[in-house]
Scaffold this motif. Structure first.
Motif, PDB file in Angstrom:
ATOM      1  N   GLU A 125       1.885   1.474  22.705  1.00 10.89           N
ATOM      2  CA  GLU A 125       1.358   2.966  22.401  1.00 10.89           C
ATOM      3  C   GLU A 125      -0.264   2.810  22.658  1.00 10.89           C
ATOM      4  OE1 GLU A 125       1.961   3.127  18.056  1.00 10.89           O
ATOM      5  OE2 GLU A 125       4.081   3.219  18.168  1.00 10.89           O
ATOM      6  N   ASN A 126      -0.666   2.295  23.794  1.00  4.08           N
ATOM      7  CA  ASN A 126      -1.933   1.964  24.333  1.00  4.08           C
ATOM      8  C   ASN A 126      -3.147   1.627  23.186  1.00  4.08           C
ATOM      9  OD1 ASN A 126      -1.390   2.762  27.041  1.00  4.08           O
ATOM     10  ND2 ASN A 126      -0.950   4.526  26.143  1.00  4.08           N
ATOM     11  N   ASN A 127      -2.452   0.739  22.089  1.00  4.57           N
ATOM     12  CA  ASN A 127      -3.539   0.451  21.358  1.00  4.57           C
ATOM     13  C   ASN A 127      -4.179  -1.093  21.699  1.00  4.57           C
ATOM     14  OD1 ASN A 127      -3.427   2.593  19.304  1.00  4.57           O
ATOM     15  ND2 ASN A 127      -1.395   1.593  18.880  1.00  4.57           N
ATOM     16  N   PRO A 128      -5.515  -1.264  21.765  1.00  2.74           N
ATOM     17  CA  PRO A 128      -5.921  -2.580  22.242  1.00  2.74           C
ATOM     18  C   PRO A 128      -5.385  -3.646  21.460  1.00  2.74           C
ATOM     19  CG  PRO A 128      -7.701  -1.510  21.033  1.00  2.74           C
ATOM     20  CD  PRO A 128      -6.604  -0.402  21.109  1.00  2.74           C
ATOM     21  N   LEU A 129      -5.011  -4.924  22.121  1.00  2.26           N
ATOM     22  CA  LEU A 129      -4.597  -6.203  21.226  1.00  2.26           C
ATOM     23  C   LEU A 129      -5.860  -7.035  21.333  1.00  2.26           C
ATOM     24  CD1 LEU A 129      -0.990  -6.144  22.530  1.00  2.26           C
ATOM     25  CD2 LEU A 129      -1.874  -5.492  20.383  1.00  2.26           C
ATOM     26  N   ILE A 130      -6.103  -7.424  20.326  1.00  2.00           N
ATOM     27  CA  ILE A 130      -7.168  -8.693  20.128  1.00  2.00           C
ATOM     28  C   ILE A 130      -6.726  -9.976  20.153  1.00  2.00           C
ATOM     29  CG2 ILE A 130      -9.255  -9.234  18.717  1.00  2.00           C
ATOM     30  CD1 ILE A 130      -8.975  -6.359  17.662  1.00  2.00           C
ATOM     31  N   GLY A 131      -7.287 -10.683  20.767  1.00  3.98           N
ATOM     32  CA  GLY A 131      -6.935 -12.226  20.812  1.00  3.98           C
ATOM     33  C   GLY A 131      -5.727 -12.469  21.620  1.00  3.98           C
ATOM     34  N   VAL A 132      -5.272 -11.874  22.647  1.00  6.79           N
ATOM     35  CA  VAL A 132      -4.247 -12.233  23.566  1.00  6.79           C
ATOM     36  C   VAL A 132      -4.773 -13.331  24.294  1.00  6.79           C
ATOM     37  CG1 VAL A 132      -2.764 -11.275  25.404  1.00  6.79           C
ATOM     38  CG2 VAL A 132      -3.477  -9.932  23.482  1.00  6.79           C
ATOM     39  N   GLY A 133      -3.736 -14.272  24.567  1.00 11.36           N
ATOM     40  CA  GLY A 133      -4.168 -15.443  25.278  1.00 11.36           C
ATOM     41  C   GLY A 133      -3.996 -15.472  26.722  1.00 11.36           C
ATOM     42  N   ILE A 134      -4.708 -15.456  27.649  1.00  8.81           N
ATOM     43  CA  ILE A 134      -4.848 -15.320  28.995  1.00  8.81           C
ATOM     44  C   ILE A 134      -5.233 -16.859  29.628  1.00  8.81           C
ATOM     45  CG2 ILE A 134      -5.553 -14.441  31.055  1.00  8.81           C
ATOM     46  CD1 ILE A 134      -6.445 -12.780  27.871  1.00  8.81           C
ATOM     47  N   TYR A 135      -4.323 -17.465  30.207  1.00 12.09           N
ATOM     48  CA  TYR A 135      -4.376 -18.733  30.568  1.00 12.09           C
ATOM     49  C   TYR A 135      -3.725 -18.823  31.807  1.00 12.09           C
ATOM     50  CZ  TYR A 135      -4.777 -23.589  29.720  1.00 12.09           C
ATOM     51  OH  TYR A 135      -5.109 -25.050  29.857  1.00 12.09           O
ATOM     52  N   ALA A 136      -4.509 -19.919  32.827  1.00 13.88           N
ATOM     53  CA  ALA A 136      -3.929 -20.112  34.127  1.00 13.88           C
ATOM     54  C   ALA A 136      -3.830 -21.607  34.016  1.00 13.88           C
ATOM     55  CB  ALA A 136      -5.042 -19.943  35.116  1.00 13.88           C
ATOM     56  N   GLN A 137      -2.441 -22.244  33.934  1.00 13.17           N
ATOM     57  CA  GLN A 137      -2.128 -23.412  33.413  1.00 13.17           C
ATOM     58  C   GLN A 137      -2.484 -24.499  34.542  1.00 13.17           C
ATOM     59  OE1 GLN A 137      -0.493 -25.201  31.004  1.00 13.17           O
ATOM     60  NE2 GLN A 137      -0.910 -26.784  32.040  1.00 13.17           N
ATOM     61  N   GLU A 138      -2.488 -23.992  35.856  1.00 12.87           N
ATOM     62  CA  GLU A 138      -2.986 -24.866  36.931  1.00 12.87           C
ATOM     63  C   GLU A 138      -4.440 -25.302  37.121  1.00 12.87           C
ATOM     64  OE1 GLU A 138      -0.034 -23.494  40.883  1.00 12.87           O
ATOM     65  OE2 GLU A 138      -1.179 -21.862  39.650  1.00 12.87           O
ATOM     66  N   ILE A 139      -5.282 -24.665  36.805  1.00 15.40           N
ATOM     67  CA  ILE A 139      -6.730 -24.682  36.812  1.00 15.40           C
ATOM     68  C   ILE A 139      -7.339 -24.861  35.456  1.00 15.40           C
ATOM     69  CG2 ILE A 139      -6.859 -23.383  38.920  1.00 15.40           C
ATOM     70  CD1 ILE A 139      -7.858 -21.008  37.511  1.00 15.40           C
ATOM     71  N   HIS A 140      -6.422 -24.830  34.200  1.00 20.69           N
ATOM     72  CA  HIS A 140      -6.879 -25.245  33.098  1.00 20.69           C
ATOM     73  C   HIS A 140      -7.922 -24.366  32.532  1.00 20.69           C
ATOM     74  CE1 HIS A 140      -5.291 -29.189  34.769  1.00 20.69           C
ATOM     75  NE2 HIS A 140      -6.300 -29.128  35.423  1.00 20.69           N
ATOM     76  N   LYS A 141      -7.729 -22.906  32.819  1.00 19.84           N
ATOM     77  CA  LYS A 141      -8.612 -21.998  32.537  1.00 19.84           C
ATOM     78  C   LYS A 141      -8.079 -21.071  31.687  1.00 19.84           C
ATOM     79  CE  LYS A 141     -12.370 -21.660  36.031  1.00 19.84           C
ATOM     80  NZ  LYS A 141     -13.371 -21.718  34.961  1.00 19.84           N
ATOM     81  N   GLY A 142      -8.758 -20.583  30.566  1.00 20.40           N
ATOM     82  CA  GLY A 142      -8.098 -19.512  29.735  1.00 20.40           C
ATOM     83  C   GLY A 142      -9.378 -18.953  29.074  1.00 20.40           C
ATOM     84  N   THR A 143      -8.709 -17.638  28.415  1.00 21.88           N
ATOM     85  CA  THR A 143      -9.726 -16.809  27.576  1.00 21.88           C
ATOM     86  C   THR A 143      -9.152 -16.068  26.835  1.00 21.88           C
ATOM     87  OG1 THR A 143     -11.539 -15.281  27.840  1.00 21.88           O
ATOM     88  CG2 THR A 143      -9.670 -14.998  29.216  1.00 21.88           C
ATOM     89  N   THR A 144      -9.596 -15.199  25.868  1.00 19.80           N
ATOM     90  CA  THR A 144      -8.813 -14.269  24.902  1.00 19.80           C
ATOM     91  C   THR A 144      -9.272 -12.874  24.995  1.00 19.80           C
ATOM     92  OG1 THR A 144     -10.135 -14.804  23.204  1.00 19.80           O
ATOM     93  CG2 THR A 144      -8.060 -15.873  23.296  1.00 19.80           C
ATOM     94  N   SER A 145      -8.458 -11.734  24.898  1.00 19.14           N
ATOM     95  CA  SER A 145      -9.064 -10.485  24.612  1.00 19.14           C
ATOM     96  C   SER A 145      -9.990 -10.292  23.735  1.00 19.14           C
ATOM     97  CB  SER A 145      -7.822  -9.624  24.746  1.00 19.14           C
ATOM     98  OG  SER A 145      -7.063  -9.852  23.835  1.00 19.14           O
ATOM     99  N   LYS A 146     -11.007  -9.419  23.873  1.00 18.59           N
ATOM    100  CA  LYS A 146     -11.975  -8.996  22.955  1.00 18.59           C
ATOM    101  C   LYS A 146     -11.478  -7.828  21.916  1.00 18.59           C
ATOM    102  CE  LYS A 146     -14.423 -11.954  24.957  1.00 18.59           C
ATOM    103  NZ  LYS A 146     -14.344 -13.527  24.638  1.00 18.59           N
ATOM    104  N   GLU A 147     -12.410  -7.428  20.903  1.00 17.02           N
ATOM    105  CA  GLU A 147     -11.872  -6.439  20.053  1.00 17.02           C
ATOM    106  C   GLU A 147     -11.258  -5.052  20.793  1.00 17.02           C
ATOM    107  OE1 GLU A 147     -15.107  -5.640  17.239  1.00 17.02           O
ATOM    108  OE2 GLU A 147     -14.957  -7.803  16.437  1.00 17.02           O
ATOM    109  N   ASP A 148     -11.910  -4.725  21.818  1.00 15.61           N
ATOM    110  CA  ASP A 148     -11.511  -3.493  22.687  1.00 15.61           C
ATOM    111  C   ASP A 148     -10.355  -3.796  23.464  1.00 15.61           C
ATOM    112  OD1 ASP A 148     -12.832  -5.101  24.452  1.00 15.61           O
ATOM    113  OD2 ASP A 148     -14.256  -3.506  25.142  1.00 15.61           O
ATOM    114  N   GLY A 149      -9.816  -5.050  23.698  1.00 14.37           N
ATOM    115  CA  GLY A 149      -8.728  -5.376  24.147  1.00 14.37           C
ATOM    116  C   GLY A 149      -9.066  -5.692  25.874  1.00 14.37           C
TER     117      GLY A 149
END
Length: 752
Positions: free
Chosen positions: A31-55
């Protein structure tokens, strides 16, 4: 060694060019509502972050080439995309769709690291967080909640995994991405791994020799270490659990720090338990144990190169029950006999990106120091002599293993992915005690393999072939015991084998997926099976090896069917496993040194069975889950005799709810599980039947928010009704000793 280091540095520098890539975007729901705290991760390079309050999110410093990035969020379907970077900043907006079932995770133990739903092989996965909710005492006990997995246990502290009726050396364990070698042939000590600092466990049920070589004949237990913190973040984590039955505690503290290119983590854990209590309110003497565990890691990523170095030290001090229910005490000081087992695990993982292709180089070193201290019965010794004797282990073995695993991912050709590699190890075993269980030995493994994956429409085909060679060399020993001389003859044996696998996955419709896999495996006989010649105190028998043993080889066919809708999931897995020259131990009827003699034999055998279950999430009762699984396995020799150590059939039914209470309790849950174990009458020649029983387990917990800190709480009550029972695979069954009674486990963890 200096030459190798210099060469590695030259390679690293050659890949450190100025190319910089990043990916950013916005994550919303349908419904196009922003999601906060979604895990974004690239396993091969051990990098990750999460989405902010505005998605919105951003992930920087990504190497050029094809990188798989996953987007996961509790209650939503996981999205995994392979993105090609070419010195640029990419923008990718993601829309996540709600789901009632478990998150679809990337599977690390398979060669192409796909989502579970995309894999040709059916891999079972269990997070450590879910294990802690079950209130288990050890990691080995926790994985028994996976259908088709059981354990051979000695009290509450010692457990060896059993996958579809196969155990010991037939189940290979990987931790920190490398092969774990810690005298795992022995049934009287545990995994030597603490669950703290592990994010999840993956289980391959069936031959995995193509991927991992000898000893993966029955399956693989793959332990994934915890991830580093998100980019430019730091955190401290505290975890505490209390166990009422053993008056035990488990305390773990971890810290993480991540910069743009560097990442660090460290975790220390201490566990301490008294003798476990049975439903008759008595304690089983000397089942007490304690464990110290330390894990640390450092990772570096820059342009076309990433590297990760991890270290784990574990000291387990395990009491060995010999007198059953004797001295009643809540002391945590070990009595003789007991074991002290030190495991040092050092691993290095390096990834080189060449645009469309990739090279992985994994190196590992493990050092296992196993000591056994025996009980003394000489009443005429003075105190000083006794203390000197107490300080020296009667049995001490040091096992050193260097392993390597090099894999090259070829550029993708249309829909075809190809991977080739070499694996191997160099291992030495050295004795230092006055007693010998296995001789001094040197083992060398070498294997080469190729596997390919082809996808078209809704179908996937995967095939591979591998060749392995193992050499085993031992020294000759003469050991004098009570006037008798036991001779360990020197051996110089070679074992080799080809293994193959072929798998096919297809989606018959949007709801129905089926998989068919045929694979072969092999296992070279271990040192105990080849060379034993003496009393094994852990099993109370005199064991005689057989240096004429040949490879075990097997062929297994797996068929699985899954039906999944928005509110209902059904699965059925069936397997047939035929083993040539299956190695087993059996009594000879003789007595030597006062103990019954057992010798190692070989016979063709077969195992067959499966796992079946469903998960119901009825609408509109979104808070309710009903889960049920049934597992069965039958093991027989060709002569009609049943195989030993085959778990009984089990049926588990769980009623689970999920809820939130105002703003103070989030992601709350409650569960009630009825675990029914059927009687086991299909027994080996030296076993006795086991009666069936029912256990009731209760769980409750959730996240409590106090200010900006989230406290995760768990309450578990296992064997709620304090039921008297003896598990068929308990090594204390022969003495009629009951398994653990009611156990209340309280857990608390938080991150700052």
């Amino acid at each position: 060694m200096k030459i190798y280091i210099n060469l590695l540095l030259i390679v690293i520098v050659s890949f450190s060019v100025n190319a910089q890539n990043s990916i950013s975007g916005k994550i919303t729901d349908t419904e196009n509502n922003p999601l906060i705290g979604v895990g974004i991760y690239a396993q091969e390079i051990h990098k990750g972050t999460t989405s902010k309050e505005d998605g919105n999110y951003i992930l920087n410093n990504i190497p050029s080439g094809k990188i798989r990035i996953t987007f996961s969020y509790l209650g939503y379907k996981t999205i995994s995309k392979i993105i090609e970077f070419k010195s640029e900043n990419k923008e990718l907006n993601i829309q996540l769709e709600e789901t009632s079932f478990e998150v679809d995770e990337i599977i690390i133990s398979t060669p192409f690291n796909k989502l579970q739903s995309e894999n040709v092989m059916k891999i079972e996965r269990l997070s450590t967080k879910s294990i802690q909710k079950m209130g288990v005492t050890t990691l080995s006990q926790g994985i028994t909640n996976i259908a088709g997995v059981s354990q051979i246990s000695t009290g509450a502290s010692i457990g060896k995994p059993v996958i579809r009726g196969l155990s010991g050396n037939r189940v290979l364990v990987y931790t920190q991405g490398i092969r774990l070698e810690n005298q795992q042939f022995g049934g009287e000590h545990g995994l030597g791994i603490n669950e703290a600092g592990i994010s999840s466990i993956e289980v391959i049920k069936g031959p995995a020799s193509l991927l991992y070589g000898s000893d993966a004949l029955g399956g693989v237990l793959y332990l994934n270490p915890e991830k580093f913190a998100s980019e430019n973040a730091k955190e401290i984590n505290f975890n505490q659990r209390y166990f009422s039955n053993t008056l035990g505690s488990n305390t773990s503290i971890g810290a993480k720090l991540s910069l743009e290119n560097w990442k660090f983590l460290a975790r220390g854990t201490y566990a301490n338990h008294s003798d476990y209590k049975v439903p008759t309110n008595k304690r089983v003497t000397n089942t007490r144990f304690n464990e110290k565990d330390f894990k640390t890691g450092i990772a570096y990523s820059k342009n076309n190169f990433t590297s990760e170095l991890r270290y784990n030290f574990n000291r387990s001090q395990l009491g060995l029950p010999e007198d059953g229910i004797a001295e009643q005490t809540t002391s945590k000081t070990l009595l003789e006999p007991y074991q002290v087992i030190d495991n040092h695990i050092l691993s290095s993982h390096n990834h080189f990106f060449f645009g469309d292709s990739k090279l992985d180089i994994d190196l590992g070193y493990t050092f296992n120091d196993r000591q056994e201290f025996e009980e003394h019965h000489d009443e005429h010794e003075d105190e000083e002599e006794h203390e000197e004797e107490h300080e020296e282990a009667a049995l001490r073995m040091k096992l050193k293993t260097f392993s390597y695993n090099v894999k090259y991912h070829f550029p993708k050709i249309g829909s075809i992915e190809i991977l080739s590699g070499v694996q191997g190890l160099h291992q030495t075993n050295t004795n230092f005690g006055e007693e010998l269980l296995i001789p001094d030995a040197t083992i060398n493994d070498f294997g080469v393999f190729t596997t390919a994956n082809y996808t078209w429409n809704k179908n996937t085909l995967q095939a591979g072939i591998r060749y392995d060679n193992r050499s085993i060399n031992t020294e000759r020993h003469e050991i004098s015991h009570d006037g008798d001389v036991h001779i360990f003859e020197a051996i110089d044996n070679f074992y080799n084998s080809f293994t193959t696998s072929l798998g096919f996955k297809t989606s018959l419709s949007d709801e129905i997926t089926t998989r068919i896999n045929v694979a072969s495996g092999f296992r070279a006989p271990n040192l105990a099976e080849l060379t034993s010649n003496g009393i094994h105190h852990g099993t109370n028998r005199f064991e005689k090896g057989n240096n004429n043993l040949t490879n075990e080889k097997n062929t297994q066919i797996d068929i699985s069917l899954e039906y999944k809708t928005e509110h209902f999931e059904l699965f059925a897995n069936g397997f047939y496993n035929y083993l040539n020259d299956y190695i087993f131990i059996a009594p000879t009827g003789d007595i030597e040194d006062g103990e019954p003699v057992y010798s190692y034999l070989q016979e063709n055998a077969k195992l067959y069975g499966g796992e079946f279950g469903f998960h119901l999430h009825p609408h509109p009762l979104d808070w309710l889950h009903l889960e049920s699984t049934f597992e069965t396995v039958v093991g027989k020799q060709d002569n009609g005799d049943y195989l030993p150590l085959i778990p009984a059939n089990t049926w588990k039914n769980t009623f689970r709810t999920e809820f939130n209470i105002a703003k103070w309790l989030q992601q709350g849950y409650s569960s009630l599980t009825l675990a029914s174990t059927f009687s086991q009458n299909n027994i080996g020649n030296f076993e006795t039947p086991s009666e069936g029983y029912n256990l009731l387990n209760l769980g409750f917990g959730g996240d409590i928010l106090l200010g900006k800190t989230k406290f995760s709480t768990t309450i578990s009550v296992n064997n709620l009704l304090d039921k008297k029972y003896i598990h068929h695979l308990s090594r204390l069954k022969a003495d009629g000793i009951l398994n653990q009674g009611r156990n209340i486990v309280l857990g608390l963890s938080f991150t700052i």
